[in-house]
Design a protein around this motif. Sequence first.
Motif, PDB file in Angstrom:
ATOM      1  N   PRO A 106      -4.927  -4.911  -1.350  1.00 45.34           N
ATOM      2  CA  PRO A 106      -5.712  -5.709  -0.400  1.00 45.34           C
ATOM      3  C   PRO A 106      -7.205  -5.695  -0.701  1.00 45.34           C
ATOM      4  O   PRO A 106      -7.890  -6.715  -0.552  1.00 45.34           O
ATOM      5  CB  PRO A 106      -5.414  -5.036   0.956  1.00 45.34           C
ATOM      6  CG  PRO A 106      -4.107  -4.355   0.761  1.00 45.34           C
ATOM      7  CD  PRO A 106      -4.119  -3.880  -0.655  1.00 45.34           C
ATOM      8  N   ALA A 139      -7.857  -3.501   5.712  1.00 39.97           N
ATOM      9  CA  ALA A 139      -6.457  -3.315   5.312  1.00 39.97           C
ATOM     10  C   ALA A 139      -6.204  -1.948   4.711  1.00 39.97           C
ATOM     11  O   ALA A 139      -5.049  -1.512   4.626  1.00 39.97           O
ATOM     12  CB  ALA A 139      -6.054  -4.408   4.321  1.00 39.97           C
ATOM     13  N   THR A 179      -2.392  -0.845   8.269  1.00 37.05           N
ATOM     14  CA  THR A 179      -1.335  -1.205   7.335  1.00 37.05           C
ATOM     15  C   THR A 179      -0.486  -2.373   7.814  1.00 37.05           C
ATOM     16  O   THR A 179       0.276  -2.934   7.029  1.00 37.05           O
ATOM     17  CB  THR A 179      -0.417  -0.005   7.078  1.00 37.05           C
ATOM     18  OG1 THR A 179       0.159   0.427   8.322  1.00 37.05           O
ATOM     19  CG2 THR A 179      -1.200   1.141   6.459  1.00 37.05           C
ATOM     20  N   ARG A 183       0.309  -6.176   8.630  1.00 40.72           N
ATOM     21  CA  ARG A 183      -0.183  -7.401   8.004  1.00 40.72           C
ATOM     22  C   ARG A 183      -0.274  -8.582   8.962  1.00 40.72           C
ATOM     23  O   ARG A 183      -1.173  -9.412   8.846  1.00 40.72           O
ATOM     24  CB  ARG A 183       0.727  -7.791   6.829  1.00 40.72           C
ATOM     25  CG  ARG A 183       0.873  -6.728   5.753  1.00 40.72           C
ATOM     26  CD  ARG A 183      -0.458  -6.243   5.253  1.00 40.72           C
ATOM     27  NE  ARG A 183      -0.335  -5.327   4.121  1.00 40.72           N
ATOM     28  CZ  ARG A 183      -1.207  -4.395   3.828  1.00 40.72           C
ATOM     29  NH1 ARG A 183      -2.264  -4.202   4.598  1.00 40.72           N
ATOM     30  NH2 ARG A 183      -1.035  -3.612   2.776  1.00 40.72           N
ATOM     31  N   ILE A 226      -4.773 -10.770   2.521  1.00 45.71           N
ATOM     32  CA  ILE A 226      -3.494 -10.235   2.989  1.00 45.71           C
ATOM     33  C   ILE A 226      -2.351 -11.168   2.602  1.00 45.71           C
ATOM     34  O   ILE A 226      -1.278 -10.709   2.193  1.00 45.71           O
ATOM     35  CB  ILE A 226      -3.532 -10.039   4.517  1.00 45.71           C
ATOM     36  CG1 ILE A 226      -4.747  -9.195   4.904  1.00 45.71           C
ATOM     37  CG2 ILE A 226      -2.237  -9.403   5.004  1.00 45.71           C
ATOM     38  CD1 ILE A 226      -4.866  -7.884   4.162  1.00 45.71           C
ATOM     39  N   THR A 233      -1.476 -10.430  -0.791  1.00 49.89           N
ATOM     40  CA  THR A 233      -0.945  -9.074  -0.973  1.00 49.89           C
ATOM     41  C   THR A 233       0.521  -8.981  -0.553  1.00 49.89           C
ATOM     42  O   THR A 233       1.297  -8.239  -1.163  1.00 49.89           O
ATOM     43  CB  THR A 233      -1.780  -8.064  -0.159  1.00 49.89           C
ATOM     44  OG1 THR A 233      -3.131  -8.083  -0.639  1.00 49.89           O
ATOM     45  CG2 THR A 233      -1.226  -6.649  -0.288  1.00 49.89           C
ATOM     46  N   ILE A 234       0.908  -9.713   0.462  1.00 50.72           N
ATOM     47  CA  ILE A 234       2.269  -9.615   1.003  1.00 50.72           C
ATOM     48  C   ILE A 234       3.340  -9.813  -0.071  1.00 50.72           C
ATOM     49  O   ILE A 234       4.304  -9.028  -0.142  1.00 50.72           O
ATOM     50  CB  ILE A 234       2.458 -10.605   2.171  1.00 50.72           C
ATOM     51  CG1 ILE A 234       1.649 -10.118   3.393  1.00 50.72           C
ATOM     52  CG2 ILE A 234       3.933 -10.744   2.551  1.00 50.72           C
ATOM     53  CD1 ILE A 234       1.628 -11.104   4.547  1.00 50.72           C
ATOM     54  N   GLU A 290       7.176  -8.048   8.969  1.00 47.91           N
ATOM     55  CA  GLU A 290       6.102  -7.104   8.623  1.00 47.91           C
ATOM     56  C   GLU A 290       6.424  -6.408   7.306  1.00 47.91           C
ATOM     57  O   GLU A 290       7.521  -5.892   7.124  1.00 47.91           O
ATOM     58  CB  GLU A 290       5.928  -6.082   9.748  1.00 47.91           C
ATOM     59  CG  GLU A 290       4.785  -5.112   9.541  1.00 47.91           C
ATOM     60  CD  GLU A 290       3.453  -5.813   9.443  1.00 47.91           C
ATOM     61  OE1 GLU A 290       2.892  -5.864   8.330  1.00 47.91           O
ATOM     62  OE2 GLU A 290       2.975  -6.330  10.473  1.00 47.91           O
ATOM     63  N   GLY A 293       3.714  -4.429   5.695  1.00 55.05           N
ATOM     64  CA  GLY A 293       2.641  -3.500   5.384  1.00 55.05           C
ATOM     65  C   GLY A 293       2.752  -2.131   6.000  1.00 55.05           C
ATOM     66  O   GLY A 293       1.768  -1.410   6.082  1.00 55.05           O
TER      67      GLY A 293
END
Length: 415
Positions: free
Chosen positions: A135, A272, A276, A278, A322, A325-326, A393, A395
């Motif tokens: 992130p 981030a 944690t 997202r 984010i 990043t996912i 979710e 993260g």
Amino acid sequence: MVVNQQDQKYRFVIGGLTMLMNLTLGLSFFSVAPVTPLIMDEYGINRSTASLLTGLVILVQTFFAIPGGALVGRIGLKKLIGIAWLLSAMPALTFLVDSFALLLVLRVLYALSFALIIPAFGVLLMQWFKPKELPLINGLNMAVGTSGVSLSVFSAVPLSNLMGWQGAVSLFGATALVGALAWLILGKTSELSVAKQNYLPLSEIVGVMRSKQTILLALADAGPFSLFVALTAWLPTFYFEVHDMSLERSGLLVGLLPFIGIFSVLAAGILALKITKRRPFLMLPGLLVGIGGFGAFLLVDTFVLYPALLLLGFGAWFYLPILLTIPLEAPDADPQRVPFVMAAIMSFGGILAFLSPLTVGMLADVTGTYTIGFSIFAFLSWSLLVAGYLMPETGVRHDIGLIDNTYEKPRIDST
């Protein structure tokens, strides 16, 4: 194989190169928007035609992103990124063009660089950075990219006054030549990018792109991205034609959107590291982006315009580190799937983003007002809020994905 200490340190070089990449790409993306009235006058074109300067870039990304994702493993990551970076320098030739058609050709070649770079980008970061660092590095990259967008929007008109709009657009494009040279000298990628990657059967590729997460990621980005493209492409002309602002002031106002984005994506990347989860990073900006979007064109003659631009700039950028990043931390993330997830996001969201400046321009030609088109995409920007609410979710843990906190990496090769 665990990389040695030298390779661990070299990721800072790679991080610097990815930031330079985003800077040079950002400089040319909206460089034509502040000088669109000048381009329209020079070539005698209407708003619908002028909208292709931005919309066609999105359309090319849309159609070539998936083939670009397939090339990540077949050509080799270093070579592919080098080719893409050279393509992104095509606007440097703008000073040579003498027709609108040739100008569009340069924009198309520039757009191809996105179709190659973005699917490859996630794989490159997965090779070099720990999951918990993703992130932050995404935030830094987006911050530098938005700095490039902001710089070009702020300075396009002043530079055009000095060297003509063709010279200004060419100057922004020429920076990519420096970046491409730096990548060819300093860039390193893993052998995995050539030997084992991206040979998914068609059925699995379709499955990746039809997954719930991929579809929600694409919908999350499509709304705010299309609004941002529509407003950045047409707000300078709207302020100039409808509200009698100078091109300099309208460029400065619209330049606030990516300028605010610099701090927005940095804040997202830093937060981030501690938060944690997202989904909140999608839902909060998803609420604010539409509110700011409506205010950007409905509240022009009031003191509320600046807060509206602040909300719009924040919402349009905060979610991006984010969102990118996912796909890298999903339970099934690997170098074979990630390029196709990134490509799907570009393709699905790119269709709406292509239509947005074209729709606004056509509706303005037909109805004589920009408000209808702006309103449509301000409403659609709330797709980020809806998709964020529905998103699974990912993260909760930092050790999910291709690489883990032991920092175990494939062997790095300079070729």
